[in-house]
Structure formats: structure tokens, C-alpha cells
Design a protein around this motif. Sequence first.
Motif, PDB file in Angstrom:
ATOM      1  N   ASP A  15       0.679  -1.438  -0.517  1.00  0.00           N
ATOM      2  CA  ASP A  15       0.307  -0.012  -0.041  1.00  0.00           C
ATOM      3  C   ASP A  15       0.588   0.933   0.296  1.00  0.00           C
ATOM      4  OD1 ASP A  15       0.736  -0.703   2.668  1.00  0.00           O
ATOM      5  OD2 ASP A  15      -0.944   0.485   3.935  1.00  0.00           O
ATOM      6  N   ARG A  18       1.979   1.561  -4.397  1.00  0.00           N
ATOM      7  CA  ARG A  18       1.572   2.089  -3.801  1.00  0.00           C
ATOM      8  C   ARG A  18       0.771   4.208  -4.209  1.00  0.00           C
ATOM      9  NH1 ARG A  18      -2.136  -0.688  -6.861  1.00  0.00           N
ATOM     10  NH2 ARG A  18      -4.305   0.557  -7.937  1.00  0.00           N
ATOM     11  N   ARG A  19       0.228   4.011  -2.787  1.00  0.00           N
ATOM     12  CA  ARG A  19       0.642   6.155  -2.681  1.00  0.00           C
ATOM     13  C   ARG A  19       1.699   6.385  -3.203  1.00  0.00           C
ATOM     14  NH1 ARG A  19      -0.980   3.775   2.517  1.00  0.00           N
ATOM     15  NH2 ARG A  19       0.936   4.275   3.208  1.00  0.00           N
ATOM     16  N   HIS A  20       3.391   6.309  -3.310  1.00  0.00           N
ATOM     17  CA  HIS A  20       4.128   6.864  -4.065  1.00  0.00           C
ATOM     18  C   HIS A  20       4.030   6.495  -4.968  1.00  0.00           C
ATOM     19  CE1 HIS A  20       8.241   7.594  -4.641  1.00  0.00           C
ATOM     20  NE2 HIS A  20       8.604   6.850  -4.830  1.00  0.00           N
ATOM     21  N   ALA A  23       1.296   9.665  -6.241  1.00  0.00           N
ATOM     22  CA  ALA A  23       2.162  10.433  -6.261  1.00  0.00           C
ATOM     23  C   ALA A  23       3.122  10.830  -7.676  1.00  0.00           C
ATOM     24  CB  ALA A  23       3.063  10.446  -4.850  1.00  0.00           C
ATOM     25  N   ASP A  57      -7.232   4.885 -10.425  1.00  0.00           N
ATOM     26  CA  ASP A  57      -7.643   5.124  -9.259  1.00  0.00           C
ATOM     27  C   ASP A  57      -7.510   6.434  -8.718  1.00  0.00           C
ATOM     28  OD1 ASP A  57      -7.367   2.779  -8.209  1.00  0.00           O
ATOM     29  OD2 ASP A  57      -5.480   2.442  -7.420  1.00  0.00           O
TER      30      ASP A  57
END
Length: 140
Positions: A15, A18-20, A23, A57
Motif C-alpha cells: 500500500d 501504491r501511494r508512492h 504520487a 484510481d
Amino acid sequence: MIRATPGRGSAARPDAIRRHNLALILGHVHRDGFLTRAELTQRLGVSRSTIAALVADLVELGLVTESVPTGGDRVGRPSHVVGPREDGPYVVAVDVDVTHVTSAAIALGGLVLARFTVPTGPDPVSPEHVADLVASSGEV
């Protein structure tokens, strides 16, 4: 006995990765505008399916748009184009100067949606007055 300290030397969680990556995509779109999925795949060094999922997303979050180009003389299926959403999120930036306070609403991609400058007058103003001007900038 050696114990792993969370955050130091431990493996990155999926997770967090994925966030990285989300961004990173958002940063590229913000700085460079409309990019194809193929360009994003090359820049991030991840698979096409990963880019497709990450872009989906961001579209669902209302941060970017995705379109399929039409026309052109290239052979094969065109790569989807990802860009900042025109009606998407924005930030309010405030510049406090000696003689004025300027506030602006700036969209993803750097488009200035609105800009207002309020003179503070020739005399020094109190910090409270400046704070009131900054607070009212949220009404941009």
C-alpha cells in the motif's frame, strides 16, 4: 536477539508503494500536463497494467482525466492520454507582502483559476488584520 525496527530496514508495504506511485504519476501530470500511459510507463519503470490500475484510481478520485486520442496516422492502438482535471481540486496560495495580500486558486497542472490582490494600505497592519485577509482568501 535482533528485532526489526518498524520503518528502518523493513520492507516497503504494497500500500505504501501504491501511494508512492500514485504520487509520482500525479507529480508528472502536474508538472508536464497531458501524458500518455506509455510515457508514464517509461518514466516510472512499471508495467502497463500497473499504470492502467493507478490511473484508474486517480480518475476515480477525480484528480485526473483519461481519454483515447482519435485520428492520427500511427499504426496500432493509441495510448490513452492522462491529464489534469479542469474542474478538479485546487489549492489556495497566499502571498503576504508589506503593501498587499495576494491569494490565488491554483489547479492541478498549475492553471491559475482566480487571483485576488487586496492592498493593506501605506500604514503597517496588525498580524490579526493580515490573518483575517488570509482567512477570507479561502473564499476564492
